[in-house]
Design a protein around this motif. Sequence first.
Motif, PDB file in Angstrom:
ATOM      1  N   ARG A 283       2.441 -58.858 -44.946  1.00 47.94           N
ATOM      2  CA  ARG A 283       2.465 -57.855 -46.025  1.00 47.94           C
ATOM      3  C   ARG A 283       2.290 -56.444 -45.459  1.00 47.94           C
ATOM      4  N   ALA A 284       1.544 -56.330 -44.344  1.00 47.03           N
ATOM      5  CA  ALA A 284       1.309 -55.021 -43.731  1.00 47.03           C
ATOM      6  C   ALA A 284       2.380 -54.657 -42.708  1.00 47.03           C
ATOM      7  N   GLY A 285       3.403 -55.515 -42.540  1.00 40.81           N
ATOM      8  CA  GLY A 285       4.521 -55.154 -41.674  1.00 40.81           C
ATOM      9  C   GLY A 285       4.710 -55.998 -40.435  1.00 40.81           C
ATOM     10  N   CYS A 286       3.822 -56.957 -40.168  1.00 41.38           N
ATOM     11  CA  CYS A 286       3.981 -57.798 -38.972  1.00 41.38           C
ATOM     12  C   CYS A 286       5.181 -58.719 -39.159  1.00 41.38           C
ATOM     13  N   ARG A 287       6.101 -58.676 -38.216  1.00 45.22           N
ATOM     14  CA  ARG A 287       7.294 -59.513 -38.298  1.00 45.22           C
ATOM     15  C   ARG A 287       7.454 -60.450 -37.104  1.00 45.22           C
ATOM     16  N   ARG A 288       6.645 -60.242 -36.052  1.00 43.18           N
ATOM     17  CA  ARG A 288       6.729 -61.122 -34.892  1.00 43.18           C
ATOM     18  C   ARG A 288       5.338 -61.327 -34.297  1.00 43.18           C
ATOM     19  N   ILE A 289       5.114 -62.512 -33.762  1.00 41.31           N
ATOM     20  CA  ILE A 289       3.886 -62.795 -33.017  1.00 41.31           C
ATOM     21  C   ILE A 289       4.272 -63.441 -31.693  1.00 41.31           C
ATOM     22  N   TYR A 290       3.625 -62.999 -30.615  1.00 32.37           N
ATOM     23  CA  TYR A 290       3.822 -63.581 -29.293  1.00 32.37           C
ATOM     24  C   TYR A 290       2.584 -64.410 -28.957  1.00 32.37           C
ATOM     25  N   TYR A 291       2.790 -65.715 -28.771  1.00 33.39           N
ATOM     26  CA  TYR A 291       1.690 -66.639 -28.497  1.00 33.39           C
ATOM     27  C   TYR A 291       1.703 -67.076 -27.025  1.00 33.39           C
ATOM     28  N   GLY A 292       0.521 -67.117 -26.417  1.00 38.80           N
ATOM     29  CA  GLY A 292       0.392 -67.709 -25.089  1.00 38.80           C
ATOM     30  C   GLY A 292       0.008 -69.170 -25.219  1.00 38.80           C
ATOM     31  N   TRP A 293       1.003 -70.051 -25.172  1.00 42.29           N
ATOM     32  CA  TRP A 293       0.728 -71.482 -25.257  1.00 42.29           C
ATOM     33  C   TRP A 293       0.504 -72.093 -23.878  1.00 42.29           C
ATOM     34  N   GLU A 294       1.348 -71.727 -22.936  1.00 42.05           N
ATOM     35  CA  GLU A 294       1.345 -72.166 -21.535  1.00 42.05           C
ATOM     36  C   GLU A 294       1.853 -73.594 -21.351  1.00 42.05           C
ATOM     37  N   SER A 295       1.465 -74.519 -22.240  1.00 40.66           N
ATOM     38  CA  SER A 295       1.918 -75.909 -22.102  1.00 40.66           C
ATOM     39  C   SER A 295       1.748 -76.642 -23.421  1.00 40.66           C
ATOM     40  N   LYS A 328       7.488 -65.876 -30.741  1.00 40.16           N
ATOM     41  CA  LYS A 328       7.881 -66.097 -29.343  1.00 40.16           C
ATOM     42  C   LYS A 328       6.688 -66.701 -28.628  1.00 40.16           C
ATOM     43  N   VAL A 329       6.946 -67.646 -27.720  1.00 40.00           N
ATOM     44  CA  VAL A 329       5.839 -68.278 -27.003  1.00 40.00           C
ATOM     45  C   VAL A 329       6.059 -68.181 -25.499  1.00 40.00           C
ATOM     46  N   LEU A 352       8.551 -79.919 -32.055  1.00 42.62           N
ATOM     47  CA  LEU A 352       7.732 -80.080 -33.254  1.00 42.62           C
ATOM     48  C   LEU A 352       7.369 -78.725 -33.851  1.00 42.62           C
ATOM     49  N   ALA A 353       7.135 -77.751 -32.973  1.00 39.08           N
ATOM     50  CA  ALA A 353       6.690 -76.436 -33.426  1.00 39.08           C
ATOM     51  C   ALA A 353       7.857 -75.537 -33.822  1.00 39.08           C
ATOM     52  N   GLY A 354       8.949 -75.575 -33.055  1.00 38.69           N
ATOM     53  CA  GLY A 354      10.138 -74.795 -33.375  1.00 38.69           C
ATOM     54  C   GLY A 354       9.988 -73.289 -33.281  1.00 38.69           C
ATOM     55  N   PRO A 355       9.355 -72.755 -32.217  1.00 40.00           N
ATOM     56  CA  PRO A 355       9.286 -71.288 -32.091  1.00 40.00           C
ATOM     57  C   PRO A 355      10.679 -70.689 -31.962  1.00 40.00           C
ATOM     58  N   ASP A 356      10.787 -69.389 -32.224  1.00 38.42           N
ATOM     59  CA  ASP A 356      12.095 -68.734 -32.241  1.00 38.42           C
ATOM     60  C   ASP A 356      12.580 -68.342 -30.855  1.00 38.42           C
ATOM     61  N   LEU A 357      11.676 -68.192 -29.916  1.00 38.76           N
ATOM     62  CA  LEU A 357      12.062 -67.835 -28.555  1.00 38.76           C
ATOM     63  C   LEU A 357      10.992 -68.335 -27.604  1.00 38.76           C
ATOM     64  N   ILE A 358      11.420 -68.814 -26.427  1.00 41.73           N
ATOM     65  CA  ILE A 358      10.447 -69.217 -25.414  1.00 41.73           C
ATOM     66  C   ILE A 358      10.701 -68.422 -24.138  1.00 41.73           C
ATOM     67  N   ARG A 359       9.624 -68.126 -23.454  1.00 43.60           N
ATOM     68  CA  ARG A 359       9.718 -67.470 -22.152  1.00 43.60           C
ATOM     69  C   ARG A 359       8.852 -68.255 -21.186  1.00 43.60           C
ATOM     70  N   ILE A 360       9.434 -68.666 -20.066  1.00 39.29           N
ATOM     71  CA  ILE A 360       8.748 -69.558 -19.134  1.00 39.29           C
ATOM     72  C   ILE A 360       8.570 -68.883 -17.782  1.00 39.29           C
ATOM     73  N   SER A 361       7.368 -68.955 -17.249  1.00 44.03           N
ATOM     74  CA  SER A 361       7.063 -68.444 -15.920  1.00 44.03           C
ATOM     75  C   SER A 361       6.582 -69.582 -15.033  1.00 44.03           C
ATOM     76  N   VAL A 362       6.701 -69.384 -13.725  1.00 42.06           N
ATOM     77  CA  VAL A 362       6.168 -70.343 -12.760  1.00 42.06           C
ATOM     78  C   VAL A 362       4.696 -70.017 -12.525  1.00 42.06           C
ATOM     79  N   PHE A 363       3.870 -71.036 -12.407  1.00 41.86           N
ATOM     80  CA  PHE A 363       2.432 -70.844 -12.173  1.00 41.86           C
ATOM     81  C   PHE A 363       2.200 -70.011 -10.915  1.00 41.86           C
ATOM     82  N   ASN A 364       1.395 -68.969 -11.074  1.00 44.57           N
ATOM     83  CA  ASN A 364       1.078 -68.077  -9.964  1.00 44.57           C
ATOM     84  C   ASN A 364      -0.421 -67.853  -9.869  1.00 44.57           C
TER      85      ASN A 364
END
Length: 468
Positions: A283-295, A328-329, A352-364
């Motif tokens: 309601r206040a304007g948030c249209r996207r959330i970026y979640y750190g799921w990792e796995s 995005k996760v 199961l979750a169906g996020p709109d975008l995923i971004r994957i990094s290699v463990f560092n």
Amino acid sequence: MKKTLLTYVKPHVQEDPLSMILGIGYLGAMMEREKLPIALHDERVGNDQDMKAAIDANDIIGFSALTPNIRRAIAWAKYAKEQGKITVMGGPHASVDQGVFLDSGHFDYVLKGEAEHTLPELVRSIEGNDDNALLEIPGLASMRDGELWVDNPAPPLIKKLDELPIPARHLLPMESYFKNNPEHLVYIFTTRGCPFKCIFCQKELTGRGFRVRSTEAIVDELEHIIKTYDPGVILFVDEILTLRKKRIHEMCDEIIRRGLKFEWVANTRADCVDYPLLKHMHRAGCRRIYYGWESGSQRMLDVLKKDLTPEVIVNAAKMTRRAGIWAKVYLIVGSPGETPQDIAETEKVLRLAGPDLIRISVFNPLIGTESWDNYQASIDISDLSENYVSSNRSGYKHEHFTQIELEELRKRMVRSYEKWYYAMPQRLRRVYERGLYYIENPQHGKKRLGRAVGLVPPPQRHVVTNHH
């Protein structure tokens, strides 16, 4: 009086949309408050000649760089020293690994910790040629005659964030950012620190506490950004914006009360949201959330000390979608001990979750983190010293995958998920879920329908110029 330049060293790969840098923006604002000459330069905007010209035109050159880019920072410091400049390094990596800079012979000083107060002290001490004052500066490290001359502990964390000025965006090339970023993205901080214990996160700079700005200060800055820059999107770059839900409810109330109309994005964790909060944020304007799921594997979540479960992750994604917010996760592959079975579990949770975008990094395993301390035997130090890290490679020697296999796995997971996400069954699922959202929130449904048939005009934006 000596002129100071603060410069952000560009990454070797620019993966995120080009937008402003808040760190040197805060430092620039403090230098202005202290009435010290200051210029800011972002190497990502322009070319090598622009960087050289900026260095040539100033006396004290302060560098900021993420861990993957410290080799480039050292190379630029070498150039600056060849021009007779005084060089300073600050930021997260400098706070945990001062030696890599001081041992290079190209840096006069390293400033550890938050430097809003200590940078002006350093510049004044250099200006006055006052060694005694230099020795007293918290967080300062410096070599003389090949020996460590001063090595002071980092200053206490800044407790009252409201006392800091807002970032000096007017010293940054905002038009260039907007030109290179169609969304006209602008960043804002409302907190510093994170209390969670993920093993891969460097916390030396901002700490494991959680310091917050007042609602009034936050919304005042938002109002200033909107009136001055007309942003397309404002990104809250806090590590966990919604850790304290009450303050976000208060922030949303104040945004609505002031009638501020803008789209914004939040970073947070899956266990730090609930449906009433997500609805209020929308309601206040948030249209996207970026979640750190990792796995999506419970075993890997435990290894990484995420303190999450797959069930919480899936539930958060469903609530986010139900609230009309896009997700995005961020994921990590190649965590210690990860197996093909763990990867399969992650891919199952994604579907199961169906996020709109995923971004994957290699463990560092970054220096200054628990992962660095715990997995020393599996880290190729010589590789890191030459290349450092990026999202698609690592100095960690994995038990079950080669570096090439991890990179192929990362690419395959993204391709596979995108193919699934854009397939017709998932498209229909999203249409259905969007329809449920508009039934539950008819005021948004009417506006969406009105735009679709041309009765409601799309939001208009005007061009902003002359802010640099």
